[in-house]
Design a protein around this motif. Structure first.
Motif, short mmCIF file in Angstrom:
data_model
loop_
_atom_site.label_atom_id
_atom_site.label_comp_id
_atom_site.label_asym_id
_atom_site.label_seq_id
_atom_site.Cartn_x
_atom_site.Cartn_y
_atom_site.Cartn_z
N PHE A 1 0.44 2.72 5.07
CA PHE A 1 -0.75 2.13 5.66
C PHE A 1 -1.80 3.20 5.86
CE2 PHE A 1 -2.64 0.12 9.74
CZ PHE A 1 -3.65 -0.47 9.01
N LYS A 2 -2.81 3.23 4.96
CA LYS A 2 -3.89 4.21 5.02
C LYS A 2 -3.35 5.63 4.95
CE LYS A 2 -6.94 1.17 7.69
NZ LYS A 2 -7.77 1.02 8.92
N ALA B 1 2.27 -5.84 1.50
CA ALA B 1 1.47 -6.04 2.71
C ALA B 1 0.31 -6.99 2.45
CB ALA B 1 0.94 -4.69 3.21
N HIS C 1 -3.06 -0.59 1.55
CA HIS C 1 -2.02 -1.60 1.74
C HIS C 1 -1.16 -1.67 0.48
CE1 HIS C 1 -3.63 -3.01 5.48
NE2 HIS C 1 -4.73 -3.51 4.94
N PHE D 1 3.17 -2.06 7.58
CA PHE D 1 1.95 -1.38 8.02
C PHE D 1 2.34 -0.14 8.83
CE2 PHE D 1 1.21 -5.90 7.61
CZ PHE D 1 0.14 -5.94 6.75
N VAL E 1 -0.30 -6.84 12.38
CA VAL E 1 -0.17 -5.57 11.67
C VAL E 1 0.80 -4.63 12.39
CG1 VAL E 1 -1.42 -3.51 10.91
CG2 VAL E 1 -2.43 -5.77 10.61
#
Length: 421
Positions: free
Chosen positions: A293-294, A200, A196, A287, A281
């Protein structure tokens, strides 16, 4: 004619209110010696202000229209998040930020500090993460959530079944330090993901801990059957003191409202309820699985070659034998390997706290005629269901009072204190 007169009247009213606001601001600042010039101004700084105050009405409005992130009681558990929210609340950080000013994995960089003499088992590898926004500019504050792990890899870069989690330090200026102990020989590779961005994180706080979200609820049940709201942070309620079920030693906060009598009994069951809605999200570009996001970040020199030594084998030989009561909270110990509680070695978990007592018994033989208590979060609940199904276990509700007609229960055993501030 009528509309023109109405417009003139509105303009006159607006002008009067503006003038009154400026006069009131001047008088208040004169009486209290509060400077309203919150932004540095080179020309203003050259003027002596012993008898007058320069009024910045726009900044004054921003001061009284601050973004508020709800209760303060939980923020001491998360100093990096607290520092980030403080910047926003003090108007030192623009909120909401343009998406191009948020952290982007594409431009964020990881660089490993390679040593001329190389690495050996027992050393610590250290890397620097430089967070950058969508314009390629280095972030000037911290608060980003990165996930780092060191994994054993082949010469081609394929991931093997040995690895350890990293420690990450947030320096609050866009730079982060990631480190991990080297516990096995051969090739190892650092992998870092941006989970994040700091923006975020702030948005999630507004949506959850700041109690702006009305669609996710954590409901706990006391032994009397009374249900109360719980969360990482709750707004004060004059008729219901807060019960503190936090674990400072683990860096986690958790609060529940007291029962109707103002007491804090043990919680016998907790469940999460959701109102019908689209996930928060999925409704904001903060995101985005393609940018922030990841997402894995860029890497420089993240492959490390490690020479063998007797460090790990010597360390494991000197561990105390694992006992039932030997469980330790996070960061309650430190050894030469750092704060890590353990690592995966060839696909098996190897504790760095104690020597595990492994037997060749089958799960059925090992657990026969035993009562199993599963204490934890939703992950432990999944293990509960898996064990129950795979081993055909029976619930034993007489051992502890649970929620009626439910076969899953949670019961923290720690005594709680009333929170009155």
């Amino acid at each position: 004619m009528g509309s023109r007169s109405m417009s003139s009247r509105k303009y006159a009213i607006f002008s009067c209110l503006t003038v009154l606001g400026l006069i009131a601001t001047y008088l208040v600042s004169e009486k209290t010696n509060i400077s309203t010039n919150f932004e540095p101004n080179s020309r203003v700084s050259q003027v002596k202000q012993s008898e007058s105050v320069v009024v910045n009405f726009q900044n004054l409005l921003q001061q009284y229209l601050k973004v508020q992130f709800g209760s303060q009681i939980w923020r001491t558990f998360y100093p990096e998040v607290d520092a980030l929210l403080g910047l926003i609340e003090d108007n030192k950080l623009k909120w909401p930020a343009p998406i191009t000013k948020t952290t982007f994995a594409k431009f964020t960089e990881l660089s490993v500090k390679n040593r001329a003499e190389g690495y050996a088992v027992g050393d610590t590898v250290v890397a620097t993460i430089e967070a950058k926004n969508g314009l390629g500019e280095r972030k000037q504050h911290g608060g980003d959530y990165f996930y780092c792990r060191l994994m054993s890899t082949t010469e081609k870069g394929d991931i093997l079944a040995t690895g350890v989690a990293c420690d990450i330090i947030d320096h609050g200026n866009g730079f982060y330090t990631a480190s991990a102990p080297l516990l096995w020989p051969g090739n190892s590779t650092l992998f870092v993901d941006l989970v994040h961005s700091s923006e975020a994180v702030a948005a999630l706080v507004l949506e959850s801990a700041a109690s702006s979200a009305k669609d996710i609820h954590f409901i706990s049940t006391y032994p009397s059957g009374e249900e109360v709201d719980c969360n990482v942070g709750l707004p004060p309620n004059p008729s219901r003191p807060l019960c503190n079920l936090s674990h400072p030693e683990k860096g986690s906060s958790w609060f529940c409202y007291s029962d109707s009598a103002g007491n804090c009994p043990n919680v016998t069951y907790t469940e999460t309820t959701y109102d019908n809605r689209v996930s928060f999200v999925g409704t904001t570009p903060l995101f985005n699985p393609e940018t922030n996001f990841k997402v894995a970040i860029q890497m420089q020199g993240n492959v490390i070659q490690v020479k063998n030594s007797t460090y790990t084998s010597d360390l494991l030989k000197n561990l105390p034998r694992c006992e039932t009561e030997s469980g330790m909270p996070e960061r309650s110990f430190e050894n030469k390997a750092g704060y890590q509680s353990g690592f995966y070695l060839n696909g098996q978990w190897q504790s760095l706290q104690c020597e595990p007592r492994l037997t060749a018994l089958s799960p059925e033989q090992c657990l026969q005629n035993k009562v199993i208590y599963c204490l934890g979060d939703s992950t432990m609940r999944q293990w509960y269901f898996a064990l129950k199904s795979h081993l055909q276990l029976n619930d034993n509700p007489t051992k502890i009072q649970g929620r009626p007609k439910q076969d899953v229960w949670q019961a923290p055993v720690l005594d709680t204190d009333l929170v009155t501030t």
